[in-house]
Design a protein around this motif. Structure first.
Motif, short mmCIF file in Angstrom:
data_model
loop_
_atom_site.label_atom_id
_atom_site.label_comp_id
_atom_site.label_asym_id
_atom_site.label_seq_id
_atom_site.Cartn_x
_atom_site.Cartn_y
_atom_site.Cartn_z
N LEU A 195 -31.02 56.57 -40.33
CA LEU A 195 -30.14 57.18 -41.33
C LEU A 195 -29.26 56.16 -42.04
CD1 LEU A 195 -29.05 60.42 -39.44
CD2 LEU A 195 -30.83 60.13 -41.17
N GLY A 196 -29.37 54.90 -41.67
CA GLY A 196 -28.62 53.84 -42.35
C GLY A 196 -27.66 53.13 -41.43
N GLY A 197 -26.96 52.20 -42.00
CA GLY A 197 -26.01 51.40 -41.25
C GLY A 197 -26.57 50.03 -40.95
N PRO A 198 -25.72 49.15 -40.46
CA PRO A 198 -26.17 47.78 -40.17
C PRO A 198 -27.07 47.72 -38.94
CG PRO A 198 -23.93 48.08 -39.42
CD PRO A 198 -24.31 49.34 -40.15
N GLN A 199 -27.88 46.69 -38.90
CA GLN A 199 -28.74 46.50 -37.74
C GLN A 199 -27.89 46.01 -36.56
OE1 GLN A 199 -31.95 43.72 -38.24
NE2 GLN A 199 -32.84 44.21 -36.26
N PRO A 200 -28.10 46.57 -35.37
CA PRO A 200 -27.38 46.08 -34.19
C PRO A 200 -27.67 44.60 -33.93
CG PRO A 200 -28.41 48.19 -33.73
CD PRO A 200 -28.94 47.72 -35.06
N SER A 201 -26.78 43.95 -33.23
CA SER A 201 -26.93 42.53 -32.95
C SER A 201 -27.60 42.25 -31.61
CB SER A 201 -25.56 41.85 -32.97
OG SER A 201 -24.98 41.96 -34.24
N PHE A 202 -27.78 43.28 -30.79
CA PHE A 202 -28.33 43.09 -29.46
C PHE A 202 -29.67 43.80 -29.30
CE2 PHE A 202 -23.76 42.61 -29.13
CZ PHE A 202 -23.66 41.39 -28.47
N CYS A 203 -30.43 43.39 -28.29
CA CYS A 203 -31.73 44.01 -28.02
C CYS A 203 -31.52 45.32 -27.27
CB CYS A 203 -32.60 43.05 -27.21
SG CYS A 203 -31.97 42.66 -25.57
N ASP A 204 -32.59 45.89 -26.77
CA ASP A 204 -32.51 47.20 -26.13
C ASP A 204 -32.12 47.15 -24.65
OD1 ASP A 204 -34.87 46.05 -25.32
OD2 ASP A 204 -36.11 47.81 -25.65
N LEU A 205 -31.83 45.98 -24.11
CA LEU A 205 -31.37 45.90 -22.71
C LEU A 205 -29.91 46.37 -22.62
CD1 LEU A 205 -32.85 42.45 -21.63
CD2 LEU A 205 -33.73 44.73 -21.10
N ASP A 206 -29.65 47.29 -21.72
CA ASP A 206 -28.30 47.84 -21.59
C ASP A 206 -27.26 46.77 -21.26
OD1 ASP A 206 -29.06 50.44 -22.17
OD2 ASP A 206 -29.32 50.99 -20.06
N GLU A 207 -27.65 45.76 -20.50
CA GLU A 207 -26.68 44.73 -20.10
C GLU A 207 -26.40 43.72 -21.21
OE1 GLU A 207 -30.72 43.54 -18.35
OE2 GLU A 207 -29.54 45.36 -18.45
N HIS A 208 -27.12 43.79 -22.32
CA HIS A 208 -26.85 42.91 -23.45
C HIS A 208 -25.96 43.65 -24.44
CE1 HIS A 208 -30.46 39.99 -22.87
NE2 HIS A 208 -29.71 40.14 -21.78
N ASN A 209 -24.66 43.40 -24.34
CA ASN A 209 -23.68 44.02 -25.21
C ASN A 209 -22.57 43.01 -25.47
OD1 ASN A 209 -21.60 44.33 -23.07
ND2 ASN A 209 -23.07 45.79 -22.21
N ALA A 210 -21.60 43.37 -26.30
CA ALA A 210 -20.55 42.44 -26.70
C ALA A 210 -19.76 41.90 -25.50
CB ALA A 210 -19.62 43.10 -27.71
#
Length: 62
Positions: A24-39
């Motif tokens: 539906l739009g918005g910027p692309q996330p910066s992390f992959c789909d691994l839950d432990e990869h977050n800010a």
């Protein structure tokens, strides 16, 4: 970065592609789909790597 090159996860050492943008739009996330990869965990990993590369720095020095 060109439109043809996929965005890579910004977690230190991760080579996986970042999650695609929401349909539906918005910027692309910066992390992959691994839950432990977050800010938060990326910040903690960068700090851990910086402490490892600084010989002689006390572990609990903050």
């Amino acid at each position: 970065m060109s439109a043809n090159s996929p965005k890579t996860c910004i977690y230190p050492g991760c080579e996986r592609p970042a999650v695609p943008p929401h349909q539906l739009g918005g910027p692309q996330p910066s992390f992959c789909d691994l839950d432990e990869h977050n800010a938060l965990t990326a910040h903690q990993e960068r700090q851990r790597l910086a402490n490892e590369s600084s010989p002689g720095a006390p572990e609990g020095d903050r």
